[in-house]
Each structure stands twice: as C-alpha cells, then as structure tokens.
Design an enzyme around this catalytic site. Structure first.
Site, short mmCIF file in Angstrom:
data_model
loop_
_atom_site.label_atom_id
_atom_site.label_comp_id
_atom_site.label_asym_id
_atom_site.label_seq_id
_atom_site.Cartn_x
_atom_site.Cartn_y
_atom_site.Cartn_z
N HIS A 162 0.84 -1.22 0.00
CA HIS A 162 0.00 0.00 0.00
C HIS A 162 0.88 1.27 0.00
O HIS A 162 0.85 2.05 0.96
CB HIS A 162 -0.86 -0.08 1.27
CG HIS A 162 -1.98 0.90 1.39
ND1 HIS A 162 -1.81 2.27 1.41
CD2 HIS A 162 -3.33 0.72 1.52
CE1 HIS A 162 -2.98 2.87 1.56
NE2 HIS A 162 -3.91 1.96 1.61
N GLU A 265 -0.91 1.54 -5.29
CA GLU A 265 -0.70 0.30 -4.53
C GLU A 265 -0.68 -0.92 -5.46
O GLU A 265 -1.58 -1.07 -6.30
CB GLU A 265 -1.83 0.16 -3.51
CG GLU A 265 -1.96 1.39 -2.59
CD GLU A 265 -3.30 1.45 -1.90
OE1 GLU A 265 -3.82 2.57 -1.70
OE2 GLU A 265 -3.85 0.38 -1.56
O1 TA6 Z 1 -6.13 1.72 -0.31
C1 TA6 Z 1 -7.16 2.62 -0.07
C2 TA6 Z 1 -7.83 2.29 1.25
O2 TA6 Z 1 -8.44 1.03 1.21
C3 TA6 Z 1 -8.80 3.41 1.59
O3 TA6 Z 1 -10.15 3.00 1.40
C4 TA6 Z 1 -8.45 3.74 3.04
O4 TA6 Z 1 -9.13 2.89 3.92
C5 TA6 Z 1 -6.96 3.49 3.01
O5 TA6 Z 1 -6.84 2.25 2.31
C6 TA6 Z 1 -6.23 3.54 4.31
O6 TA6 Z 1 -6.62 2.51 5.17
P1 TA6 Z 1 -5.93 2.45 6.65
O7 TA6 Z 1 -6.54 1.26 7.31
O8 TA6 Z 1 -4.46 2.33 6.43
O9 TA6 Z 1 -6.27 3.78 7.30
#
Ligand code: TA6
Length: 296
Positions: A162, A265
């Site tokens: 991510h 990501e």
């Molecule tokens: O990758 C995008 C996502 O799924 C968003 O929807 C948001 O939830 C982000 O990841 C961050 O998630 P986190 O649990 O790291 O705050």
C-alpha cells in the site's frame, strides 16, 4: 537486537528507539538509503542520494505495537479492506523477524524479514503460513513479498503493498499507466468505470484498477521527476488520495498532508485474490525508481 547477527558496518544498520517497540534498520547503498521498521516489515523511506524521499511518511505516524504506521509501504495481508478487523489485515501490525541479510556483488544491501503464523494470527486467520519480505536497495528499491501455505488446508488471500508516494503537490502531478483500465470506484457505490487518460487528483480518489499489470509513472512537475512503479504478479492497482475531509479525520495524518502524497498500490484484490493449496507459494514483486522528468 538483530545487529549482532545481521548488521553490516555502514551497509545494514539497526537501531532501537524504544524498549517496547521493534527495532528499525537502515540499508545504505552507493546510490541511496532506505529505512525499515521491523514492526510490520514496514518500509518507511527510500531516498536516492541528492533526491527527496520517494515515499511519503506522516510526521504524526504512530509507532505503537497495535497500530499501522501511516505512510511508507504498509503490507496489507491476508486481506485488503477495512470490512474485517483489523483493517487491511494483521501483517502490518505484527513484529517481523530478520532471517537473512547481506550485500550483493555491487555492494547493494539486502535483507529478508519473516512472519510465521502463531497463536495470535490463528485467532484472525486460522491457517499456518510463512510470509517473507525481501528488500534490496541500489539506485532502485526492490521489494519481493512472498507467502507459503504451510497448512493442510487451502486458503485464499487478498493483498497490497500500500505504497504512499511523496509528491510536490497534487496540483502538479498526474499518474500514467492505467489509461484504458477498468476500475471499481469505491466512492461511487463500487461502480465499474473506465480510466480515460492520465489520473489527476482534484478530489478524494479511491479506485481499484483490475487487470492492471503495467508499469505506472507518477509524473511530478513540481519536483521535475518521474517515479516509476513496476511490478510482477500483481493484477490490481489501487489509487488513493483521502483529500481534505478523510485525511483530517485521521489523527495520524499530517494536516494538509493529502496535498503531498498519492497512494499507488500494487495488489491482488477481488477477482485477483490468491488461492494457495498446501505447500504452494506466491510472490508479488515491486520496483520503485526515479528519473528526471527532463529526460522524457
Ligand atoms: O487503499 C485505499 C484504502 O483502502 C482506503 O479505502 C483507506 O481505507 C486506506 O486504504 C487507508 O486505510 P488504513 O486502514 O491504512 O487507514
């Protein structure tokens, strides 16, 4: 402290910041350096000498054992998404062990971190597994994330590296490489849409591009650089920017930080979930590099 066994002078340097938190390790090559937290096997920075960090890391990130670090490259595994608890799985909130380190023939340092199933993981994911993250630092950042099914039962996972990329400003950036890809718009009732042209960030963006295997480029006019994001065995790409409201609601997100980051990501999500039979292994690879945009 792993330094006795895995540290290498001037190349692989461990540091302990707090008694009750896993150490950090810095890998130094001739062209760059990279910092990793053993908590979550979380890559925090990748800085080619003379360049700004290619990764964005919140100055308000929390370094607590039950929390994910905001920024860098969180490992989302064995599930992607916030529907199940904890959000994006547990790999990023576990402490990983160092199992290998060294330098290659070009004196590029590398390290391998490992997470093996345990009683705590079994409560959330009742399978035996071994996950490994291998990082090699040169003029590029090379990341290999592999998982072996060590159980007698087949299991299915979704996953993402991510990655939060540092940018000069959202107004000065576009993301190319996903033109013509269909995506699931997570902000519009998961409707399927088609990417027309380069991606520009003018509001909150939360999209899952399926069947997206190509290299993406983050073209940053402000920093006059391109960040090249290439991958292997990853068929999903997520592009995310929380924008004003969502980022303000996260205590660990820098105020106004949304203007200086974009997540691109490398993932395997939804239709591209990974099913491993007993003994089977899957590896996803990611390579991050920069080029001067003057060259293109
Ligand atoms: O990758 C995008 C996502 O799924 C968003 O929807 C948001 O939830 C982000 O990841 C961050 O998630 P986190 O649990 O790291 O705050």
């Amino acid at each position: 402290m792993p330094s006795e066994k895995f540290g290498i002078a001037d190349k692989i340097i461990f540091e302990k910041r707090a008694e009750d938190y896993p150490p950090f390790v810095t890998l130094v090559s001739k062209q760059s350096h990279c910092k990793i937290a053993l908590h979550g096997a979380h890559i925090l920075s990748f800085i080619p000498h003379g360049s700004p960090d290619l990764l964005w890391l919140s100055s308000k990130a929390l370094y607590q054992n039950d929390k994910a670090i905001r920024g860098g490259i969180p490992i989302c595994w064995p599930w992607f998404g916030s529907s199940d608890k904890p959000s994006h799985g547990f790999a990023r909130i576990h402490s990983w062990e160092v199992i290998r380190s060294g330098v290659d023939e070009e004196e590029n340092p590398h390290i391998t971190l490992q997470l093996v199933s345990n009683d705590a993981s079994k409560k959330l994911f009742d399978y035996k597994f071994c996950a490994e993250l291998s990082v090699t630092v040169s003029d590029t950042l090379d990341v290999q994330f592999s998982v072996i099914n060590r159980d007698e039962k087949t299991f299915t996972i979704t996953e993402a590296l991510h990655t939060y990329f540092r940018i000069s400003h959202v107004d000065s950036v576009k993301v190319t490489g996903l033109e013509g890809c269909s995506f699931i718009d997570q902000l519009d009732h998961d409707k399927e849409k088609l990417q027309q042209g380069a991606i520009k960030i003018k509001a909150e963006v939360d999209r899952i591009y399926q069947n997206s295997v190509d290299t993406c480029t983050i073209c940053d006019e402000g920093l006059r650089r391109n960040i090249i994001v290439s991958k292997t065995d990853s068929k999903s790409t997520v592009v995310w920017n929380p924008w004003i409201q969502k980022s303000a609601a996260m205590a660990d997100f820098d105020e106004g930080g949304y203007q200086h980051m974009v997540c691109v990501e490398s993932a395997n999500i939804g239709d591209h979930q990974i099913t491993l039979k007993p003994g089977e292994r899957h590896m996803m690879k990611l390579n991050i590099s920069e080029s001067s945009s003057l060259e293109t």
